[in-house]
Enzyme design. Sequence first.
Site, PDB file in Angstrom:
ATOM      1  N   ASP A   1     -10.658   1.799  -4.666  1.00 55.77           N
ATOM      2  CA  ASP A   1     -10.291   2.570  -4.464  1.00 55.77           C
ATOM      3  C   ASP A   1     -11.127   3.494  -5.715  1.00 55.77           C
ATOM      4  O   ASP A   1     -10.849   4.776  -5.520  1.00 55.77           O
ATOM      5  CB  ASP A   1      -8.876   3.113  -4.740  1.00 55.77           C
ATOM      6  CG  ASP A   1      -8.430   2.971  -3.024  1.00 55.77           C
ATOM      7  OD1 ASP A   1      -9.045   3.240  -2.049  1.00 55.77           O
ATOM      8  OD2 ASP A   1      -7.199   2.819  -2.993  1.00 55.77           O
TER       9      ASP A   1
ATOM     10  N   ASP B   1       1.068  -1.093   0.214  1.00 55.97           N
ATOM     11  CA  ASP B   1      -0.100  -0.274  -0.242  1.00 55.97           C
ATOM     12  C   ASP B   1       1.180   1.442  -0.055  1.00 55.97           C
ATOM     13  O   ASP B   1       1.730   1.455   1.104  1.00 55.97           O
ATOM     14  CB  ASP B   1      -0.746   0.189   1.064  1.00 55.97           C
ATOM     15  CG  ASP B   1      -1.972   1.230   1.585  1.00 55.97           C
ATOM     16  OD1 ASP B   1      -2.931   1.089   0.915  1.00 55.97           O
ATOM     17  OD2 ASP B   1      -1.832   1.950   2.162  1.00 55.97           O
TER      18      ASP B   1
END
Length: 563
Positions: free
Chosen positions: A329, A199
């Site tokens: 996302d 991430d």
Amino acid sequence: MKKKWWHDKIAYQIYPKSFLDTNGDGIGDLRGVITKLDYLKELGIDIIWLSPIYQSPFVDQGYDISDYYNIGEEFGTMKDFDELLAETKKRDMYVVMDLVVNHCSDKHEWFQKALKDPYGKYAGYFHFVKGKDGRVPNNWRSYFGGSVWEPVPGTDMYYLHFFAKEQPDLNWENQELRQEIYKMINWWLEKGIAGFRIDAIINIKKDLRFPSFEPDGPDGLASCIKMVEEVGGVGDYFEDIKRNTFAKYDAFTVAEVFNMKEDELTEFIGDDGHFSTMFDFSAHTLMQGEKGWYENKTFDFKGWRDTIFASQLQLQKVGFAANIIENHDEPRGASRFLPEHARNEAGKKMLATTSLLLYGIPFIYQGQEIGMTNCRREDISEYDDISTKDQYREALVAGCTKERAMEVCFENSRDNARTPMQWSSGRNAGFTEGEPWLALNSNYREINVEEQAGRSDSLLSYYKALTALKKHPEYKETLTYGRFAPDYEENGDVFAFHRISEAGQDVFVAANYGKEPQTLMLAGGCEKVLLSNMGKETVKKEETDCSGCLTLDSCEAAVLLLR
Ligand code: GLC
Ligand code: CA
């Protein structure tokens, strides 16, 4: 290129909170994932990426981790996790965890200890920086809006956070912190996971001079992205991580990287790159507006296709990209990368065809395989996502009406991908017996797994055919390592490319995103139709023996083995 065990695999992203709830608390859990392993196996999935399942206060839906060694109780227990791991191994599947180490949660014991002793050891794990004349150290704006600085109570210092204020950034300059992170990574790899999706990793390098930048918005702040783009040396951290962890386990790593310096591609994902692969976000960033979602661009087929082509041509020289249509996302691909007239099952099959057969490792996001779509909400209060709330505000500040701002959220919200998985047309789409943590998309009565599993011409069945084709012993080499070569680029309606193996096998993929039929001449002719999304004879022989022509109706896609 050195061959790697994961090159011919197909990955699937699970957003656990919204996958399947088995205890009625409205939150998806690990037992839910275990229940659906056979479903995933049948879909042709090898690698499962789990979005964060660690202990977390969920300010940013698990991307704020308060304990890296424990499973969040919402998701189950470590015993459940071990069982999941064992069950995947039985099925020759791999588990990839989310590695979130640019920041942790403000509830993590490191941060709690740092607050208690702001000049002690743990403060050094974070960026505690003295303010300037009683104000914040600089003018950087965080990804979720507002300053990146938050006061450290009882001091004249501020701590740095690139995301929410509840996600303090970790200080990678600190040796001890790095060792703690490596220990944790190795602990999970020892357990038997196959690797990590990493991430926001490009952000770990900070310019410790913390310079202010020219403001780029009405708030007088400048995006922290500017620092990420300017600072050098992040690669040294990546090498250090790799050497101390991943390399020892031959782990599969897929990095989430935005704003990389262009000439760094080889260092990132070349044969000896920092990571196995990284996501190709070129189609997604293409649509990004300057200042916020309210400026995002609408879909333009040719621009989108050409961006993917350019990216493929560049990437295949260097390594393997991870190809996505959507993730947790991004809005749903079916609502984003299809022209209005193609937002139907044929169109979704076409989109799948031109994505899954690209050069690289395909990642399918949960629900993509049944064509889940964006979800309309009436009021901003119905959204959960922290970023959506910020972007809604931004849109209003920029002068959008409430209606327009809601439209912006409908088109771009991260919650579009986070609504519960639609398993059936029954109560709560079969996702939960209780109250779902996030309201379902009401179209679950039409779009759901149960309906599509029983229908041979469904999108789900087509996804199975696509993954099977990618793994077919006769075409696997070509569809894994075969060179990508775009074709018919002058035709603004067609998405066409070849995959050509070293031995010369030529698999041709073509789809018609336009409204009118398109005819493509096939030099050399077609040997065999490998797949078609309309289930009819697509290749018509010309009078001549050696050439064929392919006529594609609107939304038609075909995969051919050429002569
Ligand atoms: C990544 C995640 C996103 C999260 C952010 C902060 O971009 O994919 O969901 O909000 O990092 O961790
Ligand atoms: Ca549950």
